[in-house]
Design an enzyme around this catalytic site. Structure first.
Site, PDB file in Angstrom:
ATOM      1  N   SER A 239       0.706  -1.313  -0.008  1.00 46.33           N
ATOM      2  CA  SER A 239      -0.133   0.082  -0.054  1.00 46.33           C
ATOM      3  C   SER A 239       0.946   1.299  -0.067  1.00 46.33           C
ATOM      4  O   SER A 239       1.545   1.524  -0.880  1.00 46.33           O
ATOM      5  CB  SER A 239      -1.057  -0.188   1.091  1.00 46.33           C
ATOM      6  OG  SER A 239      -2.158   0.998   0.950  1.00 46.33           O
TER       7      SER A 239
ATOM      8  N   GLU B 162      -5.041  -5.106  -5.205  1.00 46.49           N
ATOM      9  CA  GLU B 162      -4.962  -5.666  -3.977  1.00 46.49           C
ATOM     10  C   GLU B 162      -4.531  -7.195  -3.993  1.00 46.49           C
ATOM     11  O   GLU B 162      -4.910  -7.616  -4.926  1.00 46.49           O
ATOM     12  CB  GLU B 162      -6.074  -5.549  -3.108  1.00 46.49           C
ATOM     13  CG  GLU B 162      -6.338  -4.086  -2.710  1.00 46.49           C
ATOM     14  CD  GLU B 162      -7.761  -3.758  -2.033  1.00 46.49           C
ATOM     15  OE1 GLU B 162      -8.602  -4.757  -1.789  1.00 46.49           O
ATOM     16  OE2 GLU B 162      -7.899  -2.524  -1.765  1.00 46.49           O
TER      17      GLU B 162
ATOM     18  N   HIS C 258      -3.852  -0.558  -4.764  1.00 49.07           N
ATOM     19  CA  HIS C 258      -5.402  -0.747  -4.520  1.00 49.07           C
ATOM     20  C   HIS C 258      -6.100  -0.091  -5.896  1.00 49.07           C
ATOM     21  O   HIS C 258      -6.886   0.422  -5.823  1.00 49.07           O
ATOM     22  CB  HIS C 258      -6.013   0.330  -3.355  1.00 49.07           C
ATOM     23  CG  HIS C 258      -5.294   0.081  -2.085  1.00 49.07           C
ATOM     24  ND1 HIS C 258      -5.589  -0.831  -1.184  1.00 49.07           N
ATOM     25  CD2 HIS C 258      -4.374   0.921  -1.229  1.00 49.07           C
ATOM     26  CE1 HIS C 258      -4.882  -1.159   0.002  1.00 49.07           C
ATOM     27  NE2 HIS C 258      -4.261   0.233   0.117  1.00 49.07           N
TER      28      HIS C 258
END
Length: 281
Positions: free
Chosen positions: A131, A200, A173
């Site tokens: 992330s 993801e 994401h």
């Protein structure tokens, strides 16, 4: 881009499986001695460092890793602490968690920890980011932009990253938050940079030769703007919809490989596809 990428990097699009098969985390520990080598969890980006550390500690322990430490840096002063510097020097895997990528660069930039990370890159250790920890790997990182919208000319906020891999811009994401538009905006503003969008529970494993292998359940999107023939990017009318011609998009799945230096999928993957197609005829 240089002939090599510094270090062995694993760049994760976020929300990787920590309780099931843990395929990506298995890749993280596959090249270390699980009895002796240390994984160092850097919780710099998150507002919940203890919770984040406990989640990863549990996941890595379940994979047989015995030596797991926390890099507990909450402010720049902590990045000068000898104990923290030594932890970075001793680890075999440095793992950046998610959170706010600007916290990582603003806290670490210009500190001894940052220098230790650069030295770590030149060793056989692996540096992993998920992330926000993925975005910070590149020399230019996206810090803010609208999701699920058409790309617009100058609505993106960018900042220097740690620069562990050059001339690349990473977004995470990716499909889940509809971020193709904002990555296209970033590439329109920086056509020489290769854009990489990672879904993801998906990652790329980047060798020091610049080969990125896709692992995980989603896709990775490589956006190449080096051949753009036209774009309307300018500061004037910054909220206007972006227009650009001749941008390349490659979509890769698990097992596919991409040459970051040549900005192209590996030919062996294409040859496999052609052979597979011939067998099906």
């Amino acid at each position: 881009m240089s002939e090599k990428v510094v270090g062995n990097l694993i760049i994760i699009g976020g929300a990787e499986d920590k309780v099931g098969d843990k395929e990506i985390l298995k890749k993280v520990v596959s090249c270390i001695n699980r009895e002796k080598d240390m994984i160092l969890i850097a919780t710099i980006a998150t507002e919940y460092p203890e919770k984040s550390f406990k989640n990863y500690e549990k996941a890595f322990k379940s994979l047989g890793v015995k030596n797991i430490e926390k890099l507990d840096i909450k402010c720049r002063t902590d990045a000068y602490v000898t104990e923290n510097i030594n932890l970075v020097k001793k680890c075999s895997v440095l793992f950046f968690t998610g959170g706010d990528q600007l916290r990582i660069t603003s806290i670490l930039g210009g500190t001894p920890i940052n220098e230790a990370i650069k030295s770590l890159c030149k060793s056989k250790a692996s540096i992993v980011g998920t992330s926000a920890g993925a975005s910070v790997m590149s020399d230019t990182m996206i810090i803010e932009g609208k999701d699920d919208e058409s790309p617009r000319k100058c609505t993106l906020k960018m900042s220097p990253g740690l620069g562990l891999v050059k001339n690349i811009m990473i977004d995470q994401h990716f499909a889940q938050r509809g971020r193709l538009g904002r990555l296209l905006t970033g590439i329109a503003q920086n056509p020489e940079v290769l854009g990489i969008g990672i879904d993801e529970d998906t990652a790329i494993i980047v060798s020091d030769e610049g080969i990125a292998e896709v692992v995980g359940s989603g896709a990775v999107y490589f956006v190449d703007g080096s051949s753009i023939r036209y774009s309307n990017v300018s500061e004037q009318y910054s909220n206007e919809v972006l227009s650009m011609f001749n941008v390349k998009l490659h979509v890769l799945k698990e097992g596919n490989k991409f040459n970051l230096l040549k900005k192209a999928p590996l030919e062996e993957d294409m040859n496999f596809y052609e052979n597979d197609k011939q067998h099906s005829l």
